[in-house]
Design a protein around this motif. Structure first.
Motif, PDB file in Angstrom:
ATOM      1  N   SER A 263      -4.588   0.546  -3.267  1.00 30.42           N
ATOM      2  CA  SER A 263      -5.512   1.377  -2.473  1.00 30.42           C
ATOM      3  C   SER A 263      -6.966   0.956  -2.660  1.00 30.42           C
ATOM      4  O   SER A 263      -7.828   1.324  -1.864  1.00 30.42           O
ATOM      5  CB  SER A 263      -5.343   2.852  -2.848  1.00 30.42           C
ATOM      6  OG  SER A 263      -5.537   3.009  -4.245  1.00 30.42           O
ATOM      7  N   GLU A 264      -7.253   0.175  -3.723  1.00 29.38           N
ATOM      8  CA  GLU A 264      -8.633  -0.274  -3.953  1.00 29.38           C
ATOM      9  C   GLU A 264      -8.765  -1.785  -3.858  1.00 29.38           C
ATOM     10  O   GLU A 264      -9.834  -2.330  -4.127  1.00 29.38           O
ATOM     11  CB  GLU A 264      -9.080   0.176  -5.348  1.00 29.38           C
ATOM     12  CG  GLU A 264      -9.301   1.655  -5.383  1.00 29.38           C
ATOM     13  CD  GLU A 264      -9.465   2.208  -6.767  1.00 29.38           C
ATOM     14  OE1 GLU A 264      -9.675   1.425  -7.715  1.00 29.38           O
ATOM     15  OE2 GLU A 264      -9.367   3.434  -6.891  1.00 29.38           O
TER      16      GLU A 264
ATOM     17  N   ARG B 160       3.610   8.236   2.268  1.00 27.58           N
ATOM     18  CA  ARG B 160       2.579   7.194   2.427  1.00 27.58           C
ATOM     19  C   ARG B 160       2.851   6.479   3.741  1.00 27.58           C
ATOM     20  O   ARG B 160       3.961   5.972   3.945  1.00 27.58           O
ATOM     21  CB  ARG B 160       2.671   6.137   1.325  1.00 27.58           C
ATOM     22  CG  ARG B 160       2.666   6.673  -0.082  1.00 27.58           C
ATOM     23  CD  ARG B 160       1.238   6.844  -0.574  1.00 27.58           C
ATOM     24  NE  ARG B 160       1.203   7.185  -1.968  1.00 27.58           N
ATOM     25  CZ  ARG B 160       1.264   8.430  -2.455  1.00 27.58           C
ATOM     26  NH1 ARG B 160       1.389   9.457  -1.631  1.00 27.58           N
ATOM     27  NH2 ARG B 160       1.210   8.651  -3.747  1.00 27.58           N
TER      28      ARG B 160
ATOM     29  N   LEU C  41       0.844  -1.203   0.000  1.00 27.52           N
ATOM     30  CA  LEU C  41       0.000   0.000   0.000  1.00 27.52           C
ATOM     31  C   LEU C  41       0.882   1.257   0.000  1.00 27.52           C
ATOM     32  O   LEU C  41       0.629   2.204  -0.757  1.00 27.52           O
ATOM     33  CB  LEU C  41      -0.885  -0.040   1.249  1.00 27.52           C
ATOM     34  CG  LEU C  41      -2.121   0.822   1.316  1.00 27.52           C
ATOM     35  CD1 LEU C  41      -3.012   0.638   0.100  1.00 27.52           C
ATOM     36  CD2 LEU C  41      -2.906   0.505   2.591  1.00 27.52           C
TER      37      LEU C  41
ATOM     38  N   ASP D 204       2.416   2.114  -3.414  1.00 25.89           N
ATOM     39  CA  ASP D 204       1.493   2.311  -4.543  1.00 25.89           C
ATOM     40  C   ASP D 204       1.535   1.138  -5.522  1.00 25.89           C
ATOM     41  O   ASP D 204       1.513   1.331  -6.753  1.00 25.89           O
ATOM     42  CB  ASP D 204       1.824   3.604  -5.313  1.00 25.89           C
ATOM     43  CG  ASP D 204       1.577   4.859  -4.491  1.00 25.89           C
ATOM     44  OD1 ASP D 204       0.675   4.827  -3.642  1.00 25.89           O
ATOM     45  OD2 ASP D 204       2.291   5.855  -4.702  1.00 25.89           O
TER      46      ASP D 204
ATOM     47  N   ALA E 219       1.244   3.391   5.957  1.00 26.10           N
ATOM     48  CA  ALA E 219       0.231   2.318   5.948  1.00 26.10           C
ATOM     49  C   ALA E 219       0.449   1.420   7.163  1.00 26.10           C
ATOM     50  O   ALA E 219       1.584   1.131   7.544  1.00 26.10           O
ATOM     51  CB  ALA E 219       0.337   1.519   4.657  1.00 26.10           C
TER      52      ALA E 219
ATOM     53  N   ARG F  54      -4.363   3.437   5.462  1.00 26.58           N
ATOM     54  CA  ARG F  54      -3.437   4.565   5.341  1.00 26.58           C
ATOM     55  C   ARG F  54      -3.798   5.597   6.415  1.00 26.58           C
ATOM     56  O   ARG F  54      -4.954   5.712   6.798  1.00 26.58           O
ATOM     57  CB  ARG F  54      -3.594   5.219   3.958  1.00 26.58           C
ATOM     58  CG  ARG F  54      -3.058   4.426   2.801  1.00 26.58           C
ATOM     59  CD  ARG F  54      -1.706   4.918   2.299  1.00 26.58           C
ATOM     60  NE  ARG F  54      -1.617   6.302   1.907  1.00 26.58           N
ATOM     61  CZ  ARG F  54      -1.784   6.753   0.658  1.00 26.58           C
ATOM     62  NH1 ARG F  54      -2.079   5.909  -0.313  1.00 26.58           N
ATOM     63  NH2 ARG F  54      -1.642   8.037   0.384  1.00 26.58           N
TER      64      ARG F  54
ATOM     65  N   ALA G 272      -4.002   9.221   6.694  1.00 22.92           N
ATOM     66  CA  ALA G 272      -3.942  10.412   5.842  1.00 22.92           C
ATOM     67  C   ALA G 272      -3.546  11.675   6.609  1.00 22.92           C
ATOM     68  O   ALA G 272      -2.760  12.497   6.108  1.00 22.92           O
ATOM     69  CB  ALA G 272      -5.293  10.614   5.158  1.00 22.92           C
TER      70      ALA G 272
END
Ligand SMILES: Cc1cc2nc3c(=O)[nH]c(=O)nc-3n(C[C@H](O)[C@H](O)[C@H](O)COP(=O)(O)OP(=O)(O)OC[C@H]3O[C@@H](n4cnc5c(N)ncnc54)[C@H](O)[C@@H]3O)c2cc1C
Length: 289
Positions: A153-154, A217, A133, A136, A219, A229, A231
């Protein structure tokens, strides 16, 4: 009583044959098995529904191999942790993957367990997931009707769920390479081996040494129903230098945005305290203070 009936097993040696099985109308009945280190635990039916039919992927060389493809590191789904640890390409391009692999189970699990199995098993404690994650990564899925990629991420929308359809196999994990990207990983469990994570964290950023970080990033695994994540904490770290003040602010932001689970492996309070400490340490490792 658990159902210990042996499942019907097919062992294709060509990817097209495996995909043809998965394209059958009742494809959902076929369960892929790679190293089997998760599936074999479920086979007696004591944990969840036991599989009725298995499609053994071990003979599919099309799912193996670690290679650099332009500016992407492509890792075949059947790549074992031992292979990740021994790969000169991984050592040169993304040594963090070897670090993660070294923390998984112990030698026996590392010899059989695969990165693809970890990704599809989708445990919130899966140790490769936060790293993928944070980097990316994209998952390359293949079916009889073609290929598609899904961003990490999906890929894990809910507890133990993935974006994979029943007729698809994970073919490879694809990780974009960037020369100015750094990544750090830390896992905390009860022991140094054979321990499921209580907290697992991956922190990635871009930027030259001594310059502010960007594209941060962060995670975490074992914190929630899925790998997450952070944010708000990423926001604190973006465009910042890795100073002690930044680390303090980031750890405070993390404590504010995490709502860890309480479960058999750890308490929410412990997870929260440890996550802040690990983050502080990972930032300090780069700041050198
Ligand atoms: C003693 C022990 C210790 C462990 N320690 C750790 C640990 O420290 N950290 C950790 O993260 N995990 C750990 N695990 C869990 C497990 O080893 C890992 O999740 C491993 O990566 C699973 O890979 P596998 O090839 O064995 O998967 P399998 O058991 O073969 O499959 C797992 C799941 O993925 C699916 N699948 C596998 N490959 C594909 C593919 N290419 N396409 C589509 N679906 C696929 C299967 O259908 C199944 O649902 C441990 C397990 C054991 C038994």
């Amino acid at each position: 009583m658990p159902n210990a009936v042996e499942p019907r097993t097919e062992s294709p040696i060509h990817l097209a044959d495996a995909l043809a099985l998965l394209a059958e109308p009742d494809a959902g009945a076929w369960r892929p098995i790679a190293g089997g280190t998760d599936v074999m635990v479920q086979i007696t039916g004591e944990i969840g529904e036991p599989p009725e039919r298995l499609v053994d992927l071990w003979g599919l060389d099309e799912l193996r191999g670690i290679e650099v493809d332009g500016d992407v590191l492509s890792i075949g789904a059947l790549t074992t942790y031992t292979e990740l640890r021994r790969s000169p390409i991984v050592a040169e391009m993304l040594p963090v993957l070897g670090e993660v692999a070294a923390t998984i189970g112990a030698a026996q699990i590392q010899n059989r367990g695969t990165i693809g199995g970890n990704v599809i098993n989708a445990s919130p404690a899966g140790d490769t997931l936060p790293v993928l994650l944070a980097l990316d990564a994209e998952m390359l899925l293949v079916s009889a009707s073609g290929e598609r990629t899904v961003a990490a991420s999906e890929f894990w929308p809910a507890y133990r769920q993935t974006a994979r359809r029943h007729d698809e196999l994970l073919r490879a994990v694809r990780i974009p390479l960037a020369s100015d990207r750094q990544v750090r990983f830390r896992k905390v469990g009860t022991r140094r081996a054979q321990a499921i994570s209580k907290v697992v964290m991956a922190l990635a950023w871009r930027g030259a040494n001594g310059q502010p970080w960007h594209d941060v990033r962060l995670a975490l695994g074992s914190m929630a129903a899925t790998t997450v994540r952070a944010a708000a904490t990423e926001g604190v770290l973006n465009v910042a230098l890795p100073t002690r003040e930044t680390a303090d602010a980031a750890a405070a932001a993390l404590a504010g945005e995490l709502h860890p689970i309480d479960d058999v492996r750890s308490t929410a309070d412990y997870r929260l305290a440890v996550a802040g400490r690990i983050l502080h340490r990972l930032i300090r490792d780069d700041g050198g203070w």
